[in-house]
Structure formats: structure tokens, C-alpha cells
Design an enzyme around this catalytic site. Structure first.
Site, PDB file in Angstrom:
ATOM      1  N   SER A  15      38.494  67.660  68.801  1.00 15.69           N
ATOM      2  CA  SER A  15      38.414  68.919  68.067  1.00 15.69           C
ATOM      3  C   SER A  15      39.827  69.305  67.643  1.00 15.69           C
ATOM      4  O   SER A  15      40.499  68.505  66.997  1.00 15.69           O
ATOM      5  CB  SER A  15      37.753  69.979  68.938  1.00 15.69           C
ATOM      6  OG  SER A  15      37.613  71.178  68.224  1.00 15.69           O
ATOM      7  N   HIS A  42      35.589  67.739  64.942  1.00 15.22           N
ATOM      8  CA  HIS A  42      35.173  69.042  64.415  1.00 15.22           C
ATOM      9  C   HIS A  42      36.039  69.380  63.210  1.00 15.22           C
ATOM     10  O   HIS A  42      37.244  69.567  63.347  1.00 15.22           O
ATOM     11  CB  HIS A  42      35.365  70.142  65.464  1.00 15.22           C
ATOM     12  CG  HIS A  42      34.469  69.971  66.649  1.00 15.22           C
ATOM     13  ND1 HIS A  42      34.713  70.597  67.848  1.00 15.22           N
ATOM     14  CD2 HIS A  42      33.334  69.247  66.835  1.00 15.22           C
ATOM     15  CE1 HIS A  42      33.755  70.263  68.704  1.00 15.22           C
ATOM     16  NE2 HIS A  42      32.914  69.440  68.117  1.00 15.22           N
ATOM     17  N   ASP A 135      32.843  70.849  74.171  1.00 16.86           N
ATOM     18  CA  ASP A 135      31.971  69.853  73.558  1.00 16.86           C
ATOM     19  C   ASP A 135      32.357  68.470  74.075  1.00 16.86           C
ATOM     20  O   ASP A 135      33.537  68.160  74.211  1.00 16.86           O
ATOM     21  CB  ASP A 135      32.114  69.906  72.027  1.00 16.86           C
ATOM     22  CG  ASP A 135      31.003  69.139  71.328  1.00 16.86           C
ATOM     23  OD1 ASP A 135      30.023  68.773  72.000  1.00 16.86           O
ATOM     24  OD2 ASP A 135      31.120  68.909  70.111  1.00 16.86           O
TER      25      ASP A 135
END
Lengths: 192, 277
Positions: A15, A42, A135
């Protein structure tokens, strides 16, 4: 894919700080890398496929944005398209979904890891790298439960440490390595 | 035998049973997606595993309906992919305007966000009263909410941005009324939309269409079902008609591809050629 190989695929999630981290990781993989690599990063839903093109230009290994129904091939890195979940099916083809974001993320690392654990079982390496949030933790747990290998970027070495820390809280990783050591480690594992 | 292997076995049994009892066949759906959706449905249900669920699902239609909603619910947004809607406005609508009356099939409309988006766009381009849109979905419950046209107010900011990026000519807030935390789409937008139940896997076509939209539905289907659905679309599209797919869906390598050309780069807007078969 020769049957005597221990591993069939690598999945990775990043991310915040992910673009720089992916540059380092993918620069370290040779053109003839023996496994496919599936990546969720992401990025903004408005992004185009610029990330895959950028990484392809910088790395010896082939990098492309994932397309639906694609059969995964060794020596190729597949990046989840912006605003889609990336999944891998049991027949090792890719599928996409626009299901609701998971933990506010689409693409979601957990979604990729879950599906890959079903598809590859113990022949899978999961990698959680720099990023905010959690995540990838649940997905990495699934990979471990299916007999796969869990690799986490050393949180002290990560640009943003919460995704790696959360992964280490969720599972006992097989390897915790700084970013610079990630590609050499994957090369070593892939040769098994 | 681990829990996941058991889950897979139970899922296959359940889907087989559902097909036998209710006639819904999900064998041609992407397994990864369906498995994720069934897991979520199970987690939100009162059942502790799929075997327990199965005996009730196969006997109680209401419980089956809730499972069906879980399996088939699609997520959408207004003017999703603004660049696509802009291309539709600039490159497809001028052709549509040459017809006295335009027929549109919006397949897999889910809760209707894209149907309203399209209705707004057509109205702004002067086609009000000159089109009929058949908005269909396999899932009756989402059709119901599509018909109502009520959406979360918190999403309207994002939709407004999408609308503007899609070349909107007015003010998006003119198209809905805010009530507490909901937005109610103008009922007049619905006047030319027919919401109807349709299962792409088994049902027939809708007659002749000038425009078909089916975005981010085919990605859930295995190749055989994709081909079936594309043939269905090909059957009812008029020559010179337009087929719009999701940005990650393509006709490349599909059987009907030869009869189509992509008219906007990477927007997945295809036009059916006039050439005789």
C-alpha cells in the site's frame, strides 16, 4: 511448470510506499524468473495502467496489468487493475471482480491472497510489504493455513510499517527481511 | 481434510442442489468470486456451516432467495468510469440521434446507478421521449431498489465528481432530492426505463437494440458463458448498433469479434459492422 518445483506462484501486497518498494523488488528479479508474480498495490481508482507500464520499463522481468481469463505464466508480474479485485482461479487463470471494497480497499490484498491459497495451496509464497492499515494479514494467515510460505518485509525497514506489523501479529512468518533482501530471498525459494 | 477442502465440497453440493431444486445454474460463474460471496453470505447467516445451510436452503424458498442475493449482488456507481460515459456522450449519442426512436438494453443493471446515469446523459443530449431502456438483472431484489432510485446521500459527492468528469452539462443536484441521509432520483428519469428480471445464462434476447450496455458482469463468468452471452447480444444488436463492456472486458479473442470494431480507444465501446454475415 516442472512438477518437481516446490512453488508455483508468488503473491504480494503493498500500500503506502508501495511504488518505490515494488521498483526495488522487481528490479531484483531476472527476465527468466521461474514463477508468476501476482501483485495488489493500493492505488487510486482513477489511476490508469501507468504503474504496470512504469514497472515494466524499470525491470528485466515482464510486468503487465492483469487481464481477465489470462493464464498466469512464469517470468511475468501481474498487477491488479485500479478499482478491480484481482483473483486467481484453480486452473491458474486470472479473474477480476468489482465486488465491494474489502477493508476500504479495491483491489484488496486479502482477496488476492485468499483466492491464491485456494488455487496453489502449499505451492504458494505470500509477501506483505510496506503499507498503512492491515490489508493482507487475513490473507497471509490463509496462505499459512494452506501450507504456503509467509514472507513479510521487516517493519523497521518499511516506509510505512503497519501492514507488515499487522501481518506479523496475525501469523508467524517464515521470513522477515528488509526490502533489499526480498528479491534474493524469492530467487532462492523459487529455485527449490 | 481441512476446513477449506470441506467448504469446497459443501459448496459444490449446495450449488448442485440449488440447480436441481430452483433451476439456477452457477457452474459457469468464476469460482473465486462465488466462493467469496458464499463465504460472506454464510458468515452473515445463522448457519455454522454450508451443510447445515443446505437442508434449509433446499426447502425454504426465502432462505434460498437470501442466498441468491448473496451470490448475485453486483456493486455499481453513478457514472462509473467517467471517461467511458464521456466517450458514450461524444461518440455514440450522435449516431443514436439519427434514429427516430432508440432501444437500449442495459444488462446486469444491479441497483440501477448506471441506468440513471445513462438516462441523465440521454436527457441532456436531447433524447428524452425518444428512447426506451430495458434495465435487467438476475436479482429481483436489486431490481426493486433500482426501480425506487434511492441512494446513499454520502455517495453523491463522488457521483457529482464522476458526472462532471463525464461531461455533465447541468448541475447533478438537479437530478435528485435529498431526504435525510438519502438521495431520491427524479421519478421522471425512470419514465423510459423498464426494469425487468433476466438471467443471462438461460433467458432469450429482447428483440432489436441500438445500444447494449453490459459492464463488469461478464468478468464473473467463465469463458463458455461469456461466449453465450456475447452471442445473445450479437443476435439482438442491429447493424451499426453499439455494445459497451467494462473497461477490463474485451471482445479480443471472442467469436463475435470479427463483426465489431472498437470505436473509442480502451473504452470498450464496440460498433457492429453493417457487413453481411
Amino acid at each position: 511448470m516442472p512438477r518437481n518445483r516446490r512453488f508455483e506462484a508468488i503473491v504480494a501486497g503493498v500500500s503506502s510506499g508501495g511504488v518505490e518498494a515494488l521498483k526495488v523488488l522487481l528490479r531484483g528479479l531476472p527476465r527468466q524468473f521461474p514463477l508468476p508474480v501476482l501483485i495488489v498495490a493500493h492505488i487510486s481508482p482513477e489511476a490508469d495502467n501507468g504503474l504496470a507500464l512504469l514497472l515494466d520499463d524499470l525491470s528485466a522481468i515482464r510486468v503487465k496489468e492483469a487481464d481477465e481469463l489470462e493464464a498466469v505464466e512464469a517470468g511475468t508480474v501481474y498487477i491488479a487493475p485500479p478499482n478491480y479485485h484481482l483473483q486467481v482461479e484453480r486452473d491458474a487463470t486470472l479473474s477480476l471482480s468489482v465486488d465491494a471494497p474489502v477493508r476500504f480497499a479495491r483491489p484488496s490484498v486479502d482477496v488476492l491472497f485468499d483466492s491464491a491459497a485456494s488455487a496453489f495451496g502449499p505451492a504458494l509464497i505470500g509477501v506483505v510489504m510496506t503499507g498503512a492499515g492491515a490489508d493482507g494479514s487475513a490473507g497471509l494467515k490463509r496462505i499459512k493455513e494452506s501450507g504456503g510460505v509467509a514472507v513479510v518485509q521487516d517493519p523497521d525497514d518499511a516506509e510505512v510499517d503497519s501492514m507488515p506489523r499487522s501481518a506479523i501479529d496475525a501469523v508467524t512468518p517464515d521470513y522477515v527481511v528488509p526490502l533489499a533482501q526480498l528479491a534474493p530471498l524469492l530467487l532462492k525459494l523459487a529455485e527449490v | 481434510m481441512n476446513t477449506e477442502e470441506l467448504f469446497d465440497i459443501e459448496m459444490r453440493l449446495l450449488l448442485h442442489g440449488v440447480n436441481q431444486v430452483y433451476g439456477y445454474d452457477f457452474t459457469d460463474y468464476s469460482e473465486a468470486s462465488i466462493k467469496r460471496r458464499i463465504s460472506q453470505w454464510l458468515a452473515s447467516s445463522k448457519f455454522s456451516n454450508l451443510s447445515d445451510a443446505q437442508s434449509v436452503v433446499l426447502r425454504d424458498r426465502q432462505v434460498f432467495e437470501s442466498l441468491l442475493r448473496g451470490i448475485t449482488v453486483n456493486v455499481s456507481e453513478m457514472f462509473r468510469d467517467p471517461a467511458f460515459f464521456k466517450a458514450l456522450r461524444e461518440q455514440v449519442v450522435p449516431h443514436l440521434k439519427t434514429y427516430p426512436f432508440v432501444k437500449i438494453w442495459h444488462a446486469g443493471c444491479a441497483s440501477g446507478e448506471e441506468a440513471y446515469s445513462l438516462a441523465i446523459l440521454l436527457e441532456e443530449e436531447g433524447l428524452k421521449g425518444r428512447f426506451r431502456m430495458y434495465a435487467t438483472d438476475i436479482n429481483n431484489e436489486v431490481l426493486q431498489s433500482a426501480q425506487e432510485g434511492i441512494y446513499a446521500l454520502k455517495d453523491m459527492q463522488r457521483y457529482t465528481k464522476n458526472y462532471q468528469s463525464a461531461g455533465g452539462k447541468g448541475s447533478f443536484s438537479d437530478y435528485y432530492t435529498a431526504r435525510y441521509d438519502h438521495a431520491l432520483m427524479l421519478p421522471s428519469l425512470r419514465e423510459q426505463i423498464v426494469f425487468a428480471s433476466h438471467n443471462l445464462a438461460v433467458d432469450a434476447d429482447f428483440g432489436e437494440m441500438h445500444l447494449i450496455l453490459c459492464r463488469n458482469v461478464l468478468i464473473y463468468f467463465k469463458p463458455t458463458l461469456k461466449e453465450r452471452v456475447l452471442r445473445l447480444f450479437d443476435t439482438c444488436l442491429l447493424s451499426g448498433g453499439f455494445l459497451c463492456l467494462g473497461l477490463k472486458e474485451t471482445l479480443d479473442g471472442r467469436r463475435i469479434a470479427a463483426g465489431y470494431s472498437e470505436i473509442a480507444p480502451r473504452m470498450r465501446i464496440y460498433r457492429k459492422s453493417y457487413a453481411k454475415e
